[in-house]
Design an enzyme around this catalytic site. Structure first.
Site, PDB file in Angstrom:
ATOM      1  N   CYS A 131     -58.574  65.788  62.317  1.00  0.00           N
ATOM      2  CA  CYS A 131     -59.908  65.827  62.946  1.00  0.00           C
ATOM      3  C   CYS A 131     -59.933  66.767  64.136  1.00  0.00           C
ATOM      4  CB  CYS A 131     -60.343  64.424  63.336  1.00  0.00           C
ATOM      5  SG  CYS A 131     -60.525  63.354  61.897  1.00  0.00           S
ATOM      6  N   TYR A 157     -38.874  73.190  81.406  1.00  0.00           N
ATOM      7  CA  TYR A 157     -38.094  72.058  80.872  1.00  0.00           C
ATOM      8  C   TYR A 157     -36.591  72.318  81.002  1.00  0.00           C
ATOM      9  CZ  TYR A 157     -41.732  68.963  79.220  1.00  0.00           C
ATOM     10  OH  TYR A 157     -42.758  68.061  79.181  1.00  0.00           O
ATOM     11  N   GLY A 181     -39.724  62.764  75.885  1.00  0.00           N
ATOM     12  CA  GLY A 181     -39.013  61.516  76.142  1.00  0.00           C
ATOM     13  C   GLY A 181     -37.566  61.771  76.531  1.00  0.00           C
ATOM     14  N   GLY A 197     -49.877  63.008  58.168  1.00  0.00           N
ATOM     15  CA  GLY A 197     -48.959  62.098  58.840  1.00  0.00           C
ATOM     16  C   GLY A 197     -47.651  62.764  59.229  1.00  0.00           C
ATOM     17  N   CYS A 207     -44.697  67.984  71.799  1.00  0.00           N
ATOM     18  CA  CYS A 207     -45.843  68.018  72.717  1.00  0.00           C
ATOM     19  C   CYS A 207     -46.046  69.402  73.302  1.00  0.00           C
ATOM     20  CB  CYS A 207     -45.643  67.000  73.835  1.00  0.00           C
ATOM     21  SG  CYS A 207     -46.888  67.130  75.123  1.00  0.00           S
ATOM     22  N   CYS A 226     -49.474  68.733  71.593  1.00  0.00           N
ATOM     23  CA  CYS A 226     -50.528  68.498  72.602  1.00  0.00           C
ATOM     24  C   CYS A 226     -50.918  69.737  73.398  1.00  0.00           C
ATOM     25  CB  CYS A 226     -50.064  67.437  73.601  1.00  0.00           C
ATOM     26  SG  CYS A 226     -49.135  66.096  72.869  1.00  0.00           S
ATOM     27  N   GLU A 230     -72.073  56.543  83.598  1.00  0.00           N
ATOM     28  CA  GLU A 230     -72.729  55.443  84.320  1.00  0.00           C
ATOM     29  C   GLU A 230     -73.186  54.347  83.358  1.00  0.00           C
ATOM     30  OE1 GLU A 230     -76.668  56.189  86.157  1.00  0.00           O
ATOM     31  OE2 GLU A 230     -76.592  58.160  85.232  1.00  0.00           O
ATOM     32  N   HIS A 284     -74.605  58.439  89.495  1.00  0.00           N
ATOM     33  CA  HIS A 284     -75.793  58.983  88.856  1.00  0.00           C
ATOM     34  C   HIS A 284     -76.028  60.433  89.261  1.00  0.00           C
ATOM     35  CE1 HIS A 284     -79.669  58.744  86.902  1.00  0.00           C
ATOM     36  NE2 HIS A 284     -80.227  59.269  87.982  1.00  0.00           N
TER      37      HIS A 284
HETATM   38  P1  NDP Z   1     -52.059  60.040  61.050  1.00  0.00           P
HETATM   39  O1  NDP Z   1     -51.065  59.078  60.521  1.00  0.00           O
HETATM   40  O2  NDP Z   1     -52.893  59.680  62.219  1.00  0.00           O
HETATM   41  O3  NDP Z   1     -53.039  60.493  59.896  1.00  0.00           O
HETATM   42  C1  NDP Z   1     -52.574  60.882  58.641  1.00  0.00           C
HETATM   43  C2  NDP Z   1     -53.763  61.096  57.756  1.00  0.00           C
HETATM   44  O4  NDP Z   1     -53.338  61.581  56.489  1.00  0.00           O
HETATM   45  C3  NDP Z   1     -54.527  59.788  57.498  1.00  0.00           C
HETATM   46  O5  NDP Z   1     -55.889  60.095  57.498  1.00  0.00           O
HETATM   47  C4  NDP Z   1     -54.016  59.388  56.131  1.00  0.00           C
HETATM   48  O6  NDP Z   1     -54.948  58.622  55.392  1.00  0.00           O
HETATM   49  C5  NDP Z   1     -53.837  60.730  55.466  1.00  0.00           C
HETATM   50  N1  NDP Z   1     -52.862  60.680  54.385  1.00  0.00           N
HETATM   51  C6  NDP Z   1     -51.637  60.108  54.399  1.00  0.00           C
HETATM   52  N2  NDP Z   1     -51.051  60.238  53.195  1.00  0.00           N
HETATM   53  C7  NDP Z   1     -51.924  60.890  52.397  1.00  0.00           C
HETATM   54  C8  NDP Z   1     -51.913  61.297  51.040  1.00  0.00           C
HETATM   55  N3  NDP Z   1     -50.877  61.020  50.249  1.00  0.00           N
HETATM   56  N4  NDP Z   1     -52.993  61.949  50.551  1.00  0.00           N
HETATM   57  C9  NDP Z   1     -54.055  62.188  51.343  1.00  0.00           C
HETATM   58  N5  NDP Z   1     -54.131  61.829  52.624  1.00  0.00           N
HETATM   59  C10 NDP Z   1     -53.071  61.178  53.156  1.00  0.00           C
HETATM   60  O7  NDP Z   1     -51.204  61.343  61.316  1.00  0.00           O
HETATM   61  P2  NDP Z   1     -51.491  62.685  62.073  1.00  0.00           P
HETATM   62  O8  NDP Z   1     -50.618  63.638  61.352  1.00  0.00           O
HETATM   63  O9  NDP Z   1     -52.931  62.992  62.199  1.00  0.00           O
HETATM   64  O10 NDP Z   1     -50.945  62.375  63.522  1.00  0.00           O
HETATM   65  C11 NDP Z   1     -49.651  61.797  63.710  1.00  0.00           C
HETATM   66  C12 NDP Z   1     -49.566  61.069  65.021  1.00  0.00           C
HETATM   67  O11 NDP Z   1     -49.477  61.997  66.065  1.00  0.00           O
HETATM   68  C13 NDP Z   1     -50.782  60.224  65.384  1.00  0.00           C
HETATM   69  O12 NDP Z   1     -50.760  58.949  64.814  1.00  0.00           O
HETATM   70  C14 NDP Z   1     -50.703  60.171  66.870  1.00  0.00           C
HETATM   71  O13 NDP Z   1     -49.874  59.110  67.242  1.00  0.00           O
HETATM   72  C15 NDP Z   1     -50.066  61.495  67.237  1.00  0.00           C
HETATM   73  N6  NDP Z   1     -51.069  62.443  67.747  1.00  0.00           N
HETATM   74  C16 NDP Z   1     -51.767  62.151  68.885  1.00  0.00           C
HETATM   75  C17 NDP Z   1     -52.720  63.020  69.372  1.00  0.00           C
HETATM   76  C18 NDP Z   1     -53.493  62.658  70.592  1.00  0.00           C
HETATM   77  O14 NDP Z   1     -53.055  61.797  71.344  1.00  0.00           O
HETATM   78  N7  NDP Z   1     -54.660  63.257  70.829  1.00  0.00           N
HETATM   79  C19 NDP Z   1     -53.014  64.268  68.699  1.00  0.00           C
HETATM   80  C20 NDP Z   1     -52.253  64.481  67.507  1.00  0.00           C
HETATM   81  C21 NDP Z   1     -51.321  63.598  67.067  1.00  0.00           C
HETATM   82  P3  NDP Z   1     -55.090  57.029  55.592  1.00  0.00           P
HETATM   83  O15 NDP Z   1     -55.902  56.835  56.847  1.00  0.00           O
HETATM   84  O16 NDP Z   1     -55.839  56.606  54.373  1.00  0.00           O
HETATM   85  O17 NDP Z   1     -53.736  56.475  55.667  1.00  0.00           O
END
Ligand code: NDP
Length: 453
Positions: A181, A99, A15, A263, A43, A48, A441, A436
């Site tokens: 994931c 960059y 950004g 997170g 990123c 990414c 599709e 196809h």
């Molecule tokens: P997320 O906020 O997406 O996920 C955090 C995960 O940690 C959630 O499953 C959350 O559970 C869990 N969690 C939070 N606090 C606790 C706790 N105290 N104990 C146990 N589990 C906990 O964050 P990420 O770090 O995965 O990704 C951050 C951001 O980065 C994403 O939101 C996205 O915007 C960006 N990103 C995008 C990608 C893409 O475009 N492909 C790839 C990677 C990141 P719960 O669901 O219950 O809150």
């Protein structure tokens, strides 16, 4: 009053660099940028880009298996993490160089230093220098956060994964979001025994329920030991050198490595922001209006530090809208509606618009969904399924949401996203001729709704 610069950008991620380059290159503004770490930001350096290269690396064993089913005499071979890592970091160095050059070639002065805001028009660098600017743009991004579990200092985060000396034999990944994931799939593909704990009832909270369900099923089928409704209670170093983990499901197991993907938080600490009147929200996010302006009129903020939609292309858009507004005299609010996105799980999920669950709350809908075994993997003897799903407004016929779980779903959703953004109706999809034989599709051949709600 004269300033050293028209714009001082803090943060050299996607950004910040885009805003600096466009402001300087297209409007002739005098621009400086400070970056305390590496140019390219999350990123390019620790997100990414290296993640996607690891996704590619992790897909080859399954491809080799498929190739054998197609008649090739194809050994899977062994993965050379050291060799891959060297090449990966050489690529990141190359991109960082690009960059830096983008800034240089557009006449942006860059400082390899941390910057703090001193007042509405002044920043102080970690070198002690002070610089003044008519506008300051905060683009410091975010960082992974650990939730405060005893022993969590033993765990790595996504920042560390690209620097491991060797791949662990086993890993526990905590979290159920994008990062958890995606890395569960990557490491599983690279041959690491992956266990994943997620505290909630289903991974990928916020996405379409059926799509999440299929991704989670396929992750389990591919060998990931996924435990839902499970959290870590505590961790300690085991005599064997591993990490002993006590879990909320009553188990106690030792893993070579534990990764927290729990997170991310905005990088707004110790930046002098509140002292100058910039307002911060939950977790320290910089509060901005639709033009990315903070409570201090000369200070703007874009990207993950504002914790709006934390995606690279969104930060870039916010940067360009900022330049349009402030340097081109064309007030441009940032459009955060109908953003297509992909989660690089295996299989991938591509999604744009509303989930079925969210759409149900807005009014009557029709749901079109097709889940099937695609030709390529079916021929190879795999039971893997893919899914194409459309959520349609029963009144306007507009497609409110499109959700794809399939290899290549990220590529597909980019294109479907254009139609959804244009306001395409189900009938517009229907009158588009199918390509196809493809998986995609199905998106134009689903005749009857599977349900109405
Ligand atoms: P997320 O906020 O997406 O996920 C955090 C995960 O940690 C959630 O499953 C959350 O559970 C869990 N969690 C939070 N606090 C606790 C706790 N105290 N104990 C146990 N589990 C906990 O964050 P990420 O770090 O995965 O990704 C951050 C951001 O980065 C994403 O939101 C996205 O915007 C960006 N990103 C995008 C990608 C893409 O475009 N492909 C790839 C990677 C990141 P719960 O669901 O219950 O809150």
């Amino acid at each position: 009053m004269t300033f050293d610069y028209d714009l001082f950008v803090i943060g050299g991620g996607s950004g910040g660099v885009r805003a600096a380059r466009v402001a300087a290159g297209e409007t002739g503004a005098k621009v400086a940028l400070a970056e305390e770490d590496r140019y390219g930001g999350t990123c390019v350096i620790r997100g990414c880009v290296p993640k996607k290269l690891m996704v590619f690396a992790s897909e080859f064993p399954a491809m080799a298996e498929e190739a054998r089913a197609y008649g090739w005499d194809m050994p899977t071979g062994a993965f050379d993490w050291g060799g891959f890592k060297t090449k990966l970091h050489a690529e990141l160095d190359r991109l960082e160089g690009i960059y830096r050059n983008i800034l240089k070639n557009n006449g942006v002065e860059s400082f390899d230093a941390r910057a703090r805001v001193l007042d509405a028009h002044t920043v102080e660098l970690s070198t002690g220098e002070r610089k003044t600017a008519k506008h300051i743009l905060l683009a410091m991004g975010g960082r992974p956060v650990k939730p405060g579990i005893p022993g969590e200092e033993l765990a790595i985060t996504s920042n560390d994964i690209f620097h491991l000396d060797k791949l662990p034999g086993s890993i526990l990944i905590l979290g159920g979001g994008y990062i958890a994931c995606e890395f569960a799939g990557v490491l599983n593909g690279l041959g690491v025994a992956v266990t994943q704990f997620y505290r909630g009832a289903q991974i990928l909270r916020g996405f379409d329920g059926e799509a999440r369900g299929l991704v989670s099923e396929e992750m389990i089928q591919s060998g990931i030991d996924l435990h839902l409704g499970t959290n870590i209670l505590s961790m300690e170093r085991d005599a064997s050198g591993g990490i002993r983990v006590k879990a909320s499901n009553g188990t106690e197991r030792v893993f070579d490595q534990v990764m927290f993907a729990t997170g991310r938080v905005p990088n707004s600490d110790d930046m002098g922001l509140q002292e100058v009147g910039v307002k911060l929200g939950r977790n320290g996010k910089v509060l901005v209006d639709e033009y990315s302006q903070t409570a201090v009129p000369s200070v703007y903020a874009i990207g993950d530090v504002t914790d709006r939609v934390n995606l690279t292309p969104v930060a870039i858009r916010e940067g360009m809208a900022f330049v349009e507004t402030v340097f081109k005299g064309n007030p441009t609010p940032v459009d955060h509606d109908l953003i297509p996105t992909a989660i690089f799980t295996q299989p991938e999920m591509g999604t744009v618009g509303m989930s079925e669950e969210d759409a149900r709350d807005q009014g009557p809908i029709e749901v079109y969904c097709s889940s099937f075994r695609p030709m390529r993997s079916l021929f190879a003897g795999s039971d893997a399924r893919v899914m194409m799903k459309l959520i349609v407004c029963a009144e306007t016929r507009k497609v409110l949401g499109c959700h794809i779980v399939a290899p290549g779903a990220g590529e597909m959703i980019q294109l479907a996203g254009i139609a959804v953004k244009m306001g395409a109706t189900k009938e517009d999809f229907d009158r588009t001729v199918a390509v196809h034989p493809t998986m995609a599709e199905e998106i134009v051949t689903m005749k009857a709704p599977v349900r109405r709600a």
